[in-house]
Design an enzyme around this catalytic site. Structure first.
Site, PDB file in Angstrom:
ATOM      1  N   GLY A  29      95.315  77.578  -0.297  1.00  0.00           N
ATOM      2  CA  GLY A  29      95.854  78.133  -1.417  1.00  0.00           C
ATOM      3  C   GLY A  29      95.864  79.685  -1.229  1.00  0.00           C
ATOM      4  N   ASN A  30      96.162  80.208  -2.465  1.00  0.00           N
ATOM      5  CA  ASN A  30      96.211  81.781  -2.788  1.00  0.00           C
ATOM      6  C   ASN A  30      95.446  82.327  -3.914  1.00  0.00           C
ATOM      7  OD1 ASN A  30      98.504  82.196  -4.389  1.00  0.00           O
ATOM      8  ND2 ASN A  30      99.524  81.167  -2.770  1.00  0.00           N
ATOM      9  N   ARG A  31      95.445  83.678  -4.179  1.00  0.00           N
ATOM     10  CA  ARG A  31      94.726  84.062  -5.320  1.00  0.00           C
ATOM     11  C   ARG A  31      95.660  84.480  -6.600  1.00  0.00           C
ATOM     12  NH1 ARG A  31      89.922  85.726  -4.041  1.00  0.00           N
ATOM     13  NH2 ARG A  31      89.330  86.156  -1.879  1.00  0.00           N
TER      14      ARG A  31
END
Ligand code: C5P
Length: 223
Positions: A29-31
């Site tokens: 995933g990512n921030r």
């Protein structure tokens, strides 16, 4: 008036991050917090628009409103399918989601176990479809706004995206600057369009950026 500038207009907004599963308990995933996308949704609702929000992983509360439809998705493939389904009926698209560029080539249906003595683990990734470019290639009358979050050569990369993705606007954001980008409440953005010099906006709250972006779309759709 300001509250009716987008009356009878339908906006599609993507927000948050996509998650690509590796196995039943893990993902890549990512921030992305979804703050920018949700700020745009709120501004568009305040301007009288009907809004379809396709939300990935977000860390903010989603608004509830009679003119808002929310569709929750996890992966890029799901976000693409939802965006393609809504696209023919909308007047404008704002792609604020942080989409995973790659996904694991295979998804294990059982939890991946570490082996005794294993010191390394390799995951093979395959390219994801580009949702913005896919819609951009099919646009008829829709106005398309994309984002470019970069840590270097911001304007060059943003200009390239404008052309490659057939976007009408790219909102460029230097995420290496303090006070701009993932998770924070403020952004310093530069607006690129195919026919004008880049416009650098001051450091603003995401809420204010949302209102200004919606005003840009409203002015464009009024032409
Ligand atoms: O190419 P890059 O990911 O930097 O482009 C960012 C813009 O493209 C954002 O508007 C993002 O929502 C969109 N995008 C997309 N699908 C992808 C990758 C990015 O819609 N697979």
């Amino acid at each position: 008036t300001a509250s009716t500038r987008l009356a009878n207009r339908h906006l599609l907004v993507t927000a948050g991050g996509t998650r690509e599963p590796l196995d039943p308990v893990r993902y890549i995933g990512n921030r992305s917090s979804g703050k920018m996308g949700v700020a745009i949704v709120k501004a568009a609702l305040a301007a009288g628009a009907k809004v379809t929000l396709i939300a990935g992983s977000v860390q903010v509360a989603l608004p509830i409103h009679p003119r808002l439809t929310v569709q929750r998705v996890t992966t890029t493939a799901e976000m693409l399918a939802a965006a393609q389904a809504a696209f023919p009926t909308v007047d404008a698209v704002v792609m604020a989601a942080a989409v995973a560029d790659f996904r694991p080539a295979t998804i294990s249906d059982q939890k991946i176990k570490k082996q005794a003595g294993q010191e390394a683990f390799t995951v093979q990734l395959v390219k994801n479809p580009d949702i913005l470019a896919t819609l951009g290639a099919k646009k008829t009358t829709q106005v398309i706004m994309g984002f470019a979050a970069e840590t270097n050569d911001l304007l060059a990369h943003a200009k390239e995206k404008l052309a490659k993705k057939h976007a009408d606007y790219i909102v460029a954001n230097d995420v290496s600057q303090a006070g701009s980008g993932f998770g924070v409440a403020t952004d310093q953005v530069t607006i690129l369009t195919p026919d004008q010099a880049p416009q650098a906006w001051p450091l603003l709250t995401k809420q204010e950026v949302g209102h200004r972006l919606v005003a840009l779309l409203a002015a464009r759709l009024a032409k």
